[in-house]
Design a protein around this motif. Sequence first.
Motif, PDB file in Angstrom:
ATOM      1  N   SER A 213       0.854  -1.185   0.000  1.00 54.22           N
ATOM      2  CA  SER A 213       0.000   0.000   0.000  1.00 54.22           C
ATOM      3  C   SER A 213       0.888   1.231   0.000  1.00 54.22           C
ATOM      4  CB  SER A 213      -0.922  -0.001   1.215  1.00 54.22           C
ATOM      5  OG  SER A 213      -0.149   0.069   2.383  1.00 54.22           O
ATOM      6  N   GLU A 214       0.375   2.294  -0.588  1.00 54.41           N
ATOM      7  CA  GLU A 214       1.198   3.496  -0.638  1.00 54.41           C
ATOM      8  C   GLU A 214       0.363   4.743  -0.378  1.00 54.41           C
ATOM      9  OE1 GLU A 214       2.951   3.399  -4.524  1.00 54.41           O
ATOM     10  OE2 GLU A 214       1.295   4.462  -5.453  1.00 54.41           O
ATOM     11  N   HIS A 215       1.006   5.733   0.198  1.00 53.49           N
ATOM     12  CA  HIS A 215       0.386   7.030   0.434  1.00 53.49           C
ATOM     13  C   HIS A 215       1.125   8.068  -0.391  1.00 53.49           C
ATOM     14  CE1 HIS A 215      -1.303   5.837   4.649  1.00 53.49           C
ATOM     15  NE2 HIS A 215      -1.764   5.095   3.675  1.00 53.49           N
ATOM     16  N   GLU A 216       0.333   8.977  -0.953  1.00 49.50           N
ATOM     17  CA  GLU A 216       0.930   9.988  -1.827  1.00 49.50           C
ATOM     18  C   GLU A 216       0.841  11.335  -1.126  1.00 49.50           C
ATOM     19  OE1 GLU A 216      -0.325   9.353  -6.009  1.00 49.50           O
ATOM     20  OE2 GLU A 216      -0.607  11.511  -5.931  1.00 49.50           O
ATOM     21  N   TYR A 217       1.951  12.025  -1.039  1.00 49.50           N
ATOM     22  CA  TYR A 217       1.964  13.321  -0.357  1.00 49.50           C
ATOM     23  C   TYR A 217       2.502  14.400  -1.284  1.00 49.50           C
ATOM     24  CZ  TYR A 217       1.667  10.773   4.112  1.00 49.50           C
ATOM     25  OH  TYR A 217       1.284   9.982   5.144  1.00 49.50           O
ATOM     26  N   VAL A 218       2.104  15.632  -1.026  1.00 55.30           N
ATOM     27  CA  VAL A 218       2.846  16.772  -1.567  1.00 55.30           C
ATOM     28  C   VAL A 218       3.331  17.588  -0.370  1.00 55.30           C
ATOM     29  CG1 VAL A 218       2.030  17.103  -3.907  1.00 55.30           C
ATOM     30  CG2 VAL A 218       0.605  17.834  -2.020  1.00 55.30           C
ATOM     31  N   ILE A 219       4.566  18.024  -0.449  1.00 58.11           N
ATOM     32  CA  ILE A 219       5.192  18.694   0.692  1.00 58.11           C
ATOM     33  C   ILE A 219       5.644  20.078   0.257  1.00 58.11           C
ATOM     34  CG2 ILE A 219       6.981  18.524   2.437  1.00 58.11           C
ATOM     35  CD1 ILE A 219       7.135  15.512   1.568  1.00 58.11           C
ATOM     36  N   GLU A 220       5.242  21.043   1.045  1.00 54.50           N
ATOM     37  CA  GLU A 220       5.583  22.429   0.753  1.00 54.50           C
ATOM     38  C   GLU A 220       7.092  22.622   0.860  1.00 54.50           C
ATOM     39  OE1 GLU A 220       4.446  24.872   3.956  1.00 54.50           O
ATOM     40  OE2 GLU A 220       4.632  26.744   2.858  1.00 54.50           O
ATOM     41  N   SER A 221       7.646  23.324  -0.088  1.00 48.49           N
ATOM     42  CA  SER A 221       9.052  23.712   0.024  1.00 48.49           C
ATOM     43  C   SER A 221       9.272  24.881  -0.897  1.00 48.49           C
ATOM     44  CB  SER A 221       9.969  22.560  -0.342  1.00 48.49           C
ATOM     45  OG  SER A 221      10.073  22.445  -1.722  1.00 48.49           O
ATOM     46  N   ASP A 222       9.387  26.053  -0.307  1.00 50.62           N
ATOM     47  CA  ASP A 222       9.482  27.268  -1.117  1.00 50.62           C
ATOM     48  C   ASP A 222      10.928  27.635  -1.367  1.00 50.62           C
ATOM     49  OD1 ASP A 222       6.792  27.536  -1.249  1.00 50.62           O
ATOM     50  OD2 ASP A 222       6.664  28.717   0.593  1.00 50.62           O
ATOM     51  N   THR A 223      11.282  27.685  -2.611  1.00 54.43           N
ATOM     52  CA  THR A 223      12.560  28.244  -2.995  1.00 54.43           C
ATOM     53  C   THR A 223      12.299  29.008  -4.279  1.00 54.43           C
ATOM     54  OG1 THR A 223      13.584  26.233  -2.193  1.00 54.43           O
ATOM     55  CG2 THR A 223      14.989  27.741  -3.407  1.00 54.43           C
ATOM     56  N   THR A 224      12.895  30.154  -4.413  1.00 51.15           N
ATOM     57  CA  THR A 224      12.673  30.949  -5.607  1.00 51.15           C
ATOM     58  C   THR A 224      14.011  31.297  -6.258  1.00 51.15           C
ATOM     59  OG1 THR A 224      10.742  31.881  -4.552  1.00 51.15           O
ATOM     60  CG2 THR A 224      11.526  32.978  -6.514  1.00 51.15           C
ATOM     61  N   VAL A 225      14.054  31.116  -7.533  1.00 50.19           N
ATOM     62  CA  VAL A 225      15.209  31.548  -8.308  1.00 50.19           C
ATOM     63  C   VAL A 225      14.728  32.685  -9.191  1.00 50.19           C
ATOM     64  CG1 VAL A 225      17.098  30.808  -9.771  1.00 50.19           C
ATOM     65  CG2 VAL A 225      15.776  29.123  -8.516  1.00 50.19           C
ATOM     66  N   VAL A 226      15.393  33.801  -9.138  1.00 45.94           N
ATOM     67  CA  VAL A 226      15.058  34.880 -10.061  1.00 45.94           C
ATOM     68  C   VAL A 226      16.212  35.039 -11.029  1.00 45.94           C
ATOM     69  CG1 VAL A 226      14.503  37.297 -10.309  1.00 45.94           C
ATOM     70  CG2 VAL A 226      13.645  36.038  -8.359  1.00 45.94           C
ATOM     71  N   CYS A 227      15.898  34.924 -12.287  1.00 46.79           N
ATOM     72  CA  CYS A 227      16.942  34.955 -13.311  1.00 46.79           C
ATOM     73  C   CYS A 227      16.640  36.113 -14.233  1.00 46.79           C
ATOM     74  CB  CYS A 227      16.942  33.624 -14.041  1.00 46.79           C
ATOM     75  SG  CYS A 227      18.119  33.549 -15.348  1.00 46.79           S
ATOM     76  N   GLU A 228      17.374  37.198 -14.047  1.00 41.83           N
ATOM     77  CA  GLU A 228      17.111  38.380 -14.867  1.00 41.83           C
ATOM     78  C   GLU A 228      17.986  38.344 -16.104  1.00 41.83           C
ATOM     79  OE1 GLU A 228      17.919  41.429 -12.110  1.00 41.83           O
ATOM     80  OE2 GLU A 228      15.974  41.253 -11.116  1.00 41.83           O
ATOM     81  N   PRO A 229      17.451  38.776 -17.234  1.00 40.14           N
ATOM     82  CA  PRO A 229      18.269  38.757 -18.446  1.00 40.14           C
ATOM     83  C   PRO A 229      19.419  39.746 -18.306  1.00 40.14           C
ATOM     84  CG  PRO A 229      16.216  39.925 -18.824  1.00 40.14           C
ATOM     85  CD  PRO A 229      16.111  39.321 -17.462  1.00 40.14           C
ATOM     86  N   ALA A 230      20.551  39.384 -18.851  1.00 41.31           N
ATOM     87  CA  ALA A 230      21.694  40.280 -18.819  1.00 41.31           C
ATOM     88  C   ALA A 230      21.425  41.418 -19.788  1.00 41.31           C
ATOM     89  CB  ALA A 230      22.956  39.526 -19.209  1.00 41.31           C
TER      90      ALA A 230
END
Lengths: 663, 227
Positions: free
Chosen positions: A376-393
Amino acid sequence: MNRWRLALGLGIVALVGAVGIAVWDWSLGLNPETITLAGACLLLIALSAMSARRGSRSLGRPPAPERRTTVPVPGDSLSDALDSFRTSRIGLTASSRRIEHGLRTAAIAALTRFEGVSTTAAEGAIEDGTWTDDQVAAAYLSESVEPPPRDLRDRLLSIVGREQGFRTAVCHTAGAIAAIPSSRAIDSDSNVSVPEYGQFSTSRAAEPDRSNRSSPQRTADRAVSGIELRARRSTGHWTGIGVVALCAVGIGAIAQSPPVALAGVVGIGYAGFARSLEPPTLELSLERELSDADPDPGDEIDVALTITNDGDGFVPDLRLVDGVPPGLAVTEGSSRLGTALRPGESVTLEYTVAVGRGRHEFDPVFAVVRDLSRSSEHEYVIESDTTVVCEPALEPLGVRLALRSAATARAGRRSTDVAGAGTTFHSVREYRPADPLARIDWNRRAKTGELATLEFHEERSARVLVLVDARTEAYLAPEPDATHAVDRSVDAAGRIAATLLETGDTVGLAALGPTTRDGTRGRDTDLCWLAPTTGRDHAVRIQERLGSHPQFDPAPPDTAGSWRPQLKTIRRRLDDRIQIVFLSPLCDPASVTVARRLEARDHPVTVVSPDPTTDRTAGQQLAGVARRVRCVDLRRADVPVVDWQRDESLEEVLARFQERGRR
Amino acid sequence: MSDSSFGENDPSLETDETTGDRSPGTDETATASPLEADASMDSQPFEKIESASDRPFDAVELTHRPSVASSVVAVAAAGFGALLAGLGSVNGLAIGAVGGAVLGVGLIRGHRTAVDIGALAVFAGVVIGGLGSTAVEPTVLGTIATVLAWDLAHGGIGLGEQLGRESPTRRLEAVLFVSSLSVGLVSGLLGYAVSLVGAGALPVDAVVLLVTAAALLTVALGARRSY
């Protein structure tokens, strides 16, 4: 539920009895025939169990977020490609024989634009079949042209299916239409490539490209908080183990062979194992580290996801898929992990991603936990906030940017037609008192004794608004996961803005396109708008907007927004004498309308158009033709168009554009 | 388009367009021909600056095939099972070997039904071997090996489908192998202990009761859990 409890109870009683007989010599007085009968019964149960277990195995399909989101290819469907011709021209509405009429319209559009003939002449050429060397194509569009004799294989094929002949004709015609502009530029011996037929009936709205893939590309379509249980299911991993047990015991009983009967005990052991366990409750803490939180577009950064088991229980089977954002692509390693975790233990998952421009937020982590037996299996989603901001050169281009003459009163480095002080020779005029000495033509004075004054082109600065077409219709690429037109436009917008700022011009930034990604209608204030000005801080602002404004999101929006009110808002904000650099793939009629409306309001427009078209199928070739027709139409309306092919750099194409414009 | 003024980086062109010339008063600028312009273009190839738009992303394509470690161990276990079957009878060895081969092919192709058929064939070999011998140990061990092979094969296929071969999964596979093996050994040992207590040959009554118990327990334990 009660049935199996009863069976379990009786089974235990029988087992105790058997052990009792074996150990303490109890006697029930049964004969071998009874045993054989019981064995046969068991075999029958085993067979029925075996036939019932087919297709019972179910696996949770994890999402596949490793690749960038895909966008449509222009001309994915033939009917859409043909429809775009119909809307760009008036008349010829056809209910039946849609394709033929569409192709005829396309051929007329191409002939009138690229060959420079009138519509009547084009219709005549199509009727005569003289417009192309391809006999199949000529015969398809004209009643009076005999189709070429077909070889035996084709004839046999056409008997099998009429569809085949029709498809061949459509492909030939599309190829011939696509070859119209090149037929004059290149020698006639260049053979026309016949495209594939491709899809016809599916329209773009009905078929989002993502459905082609078996699993979704996002781990979750909404934000989650903490750990969220999404599904629990039995995997059916051990279904069928009962067959082993029953067969072994049954055969062993019939043949009265203790070894075989005992082998069945092993099966029973596994069956009990499969039943008795439950997946542990998941208590994980996640920590994600990036080697560079502020990378440049195209950079590769390392991601390290540390997973710690905060619970008290052993997690025997943990399968984890990191929520790589749609704008990132995993280039090395894997963002998935299968592991087991003791309480308090932690593991680290490391992989490398290539970062595209934009603001990328990691999606929740997708996790599947199974019990030790995997049943049997349980399916989870787990919060994890990381943000990458990639600005054009904001890297200035190596070429000076060709702009249209609509200069301001401010001094700058862009030469105008106004005569005065400057560096470039304009004309000579009579000397007037108080002309500066430096501008007197002393050569002439020495030769003739007359005084004359040199005039130069005055140098002023331009006011430019860089307008990016980020409508849903502009998210197109030659291949579904290649760099799409909006990415190229935004990249080009940054470099054009940098170039203009460097030459002392004032630059603004605006965009057309949905301001949200969830389909809700954004407000006017959400529009990206930077009024034209100069300065270092302005350059930084432009860079920030291009990097993280929602209108420039590299992920294609789900719904088409309305661009008309946006254009109206932008036009209200525009001052006089602002000229516009419009970045659009020009793959739908509305983009032409935008350019022409702005031009009509006395804002000189220059269109820079990244080309997302390709030529594998008939529809794609026709989409390419439609785009070239739009380019020609715009040029005829005195709007210069920079056609930026996929394999060219922006510098190359701008330099070539300058050369062509000068001649 | 004569009203378009084209800025540029090359001072040797038409006068009304040129901005780059820093020496005022020289009239020669008007005499340059288009040919020279071409030549100067060719002599200064633009350095192609790599930007995001020039470089497509070569994303890793996950190989969704059965994981290597599980597959190897599964085939080895199937082979071991076939060998043990061979201790009892040659036919058992032959059938077991064929089953092992089918299981291997099923693992290479990632085909679950082939794995099922292969494992069943190995088990048939073990049973045939067991019928031909009186020793309990090879048959029990052979059954454990067969179940282990089948379990690992399906586990490997599932891992391949869910996580792909590129993902680190060794630790998980090791845990699953050990747990599965120990369950088999413990239950096999139990059965073996019963047979030892029964001094080699169990009374007929005991066998029948054992059989019934087995049937009932399997039916009970094999019932699907309902969520």
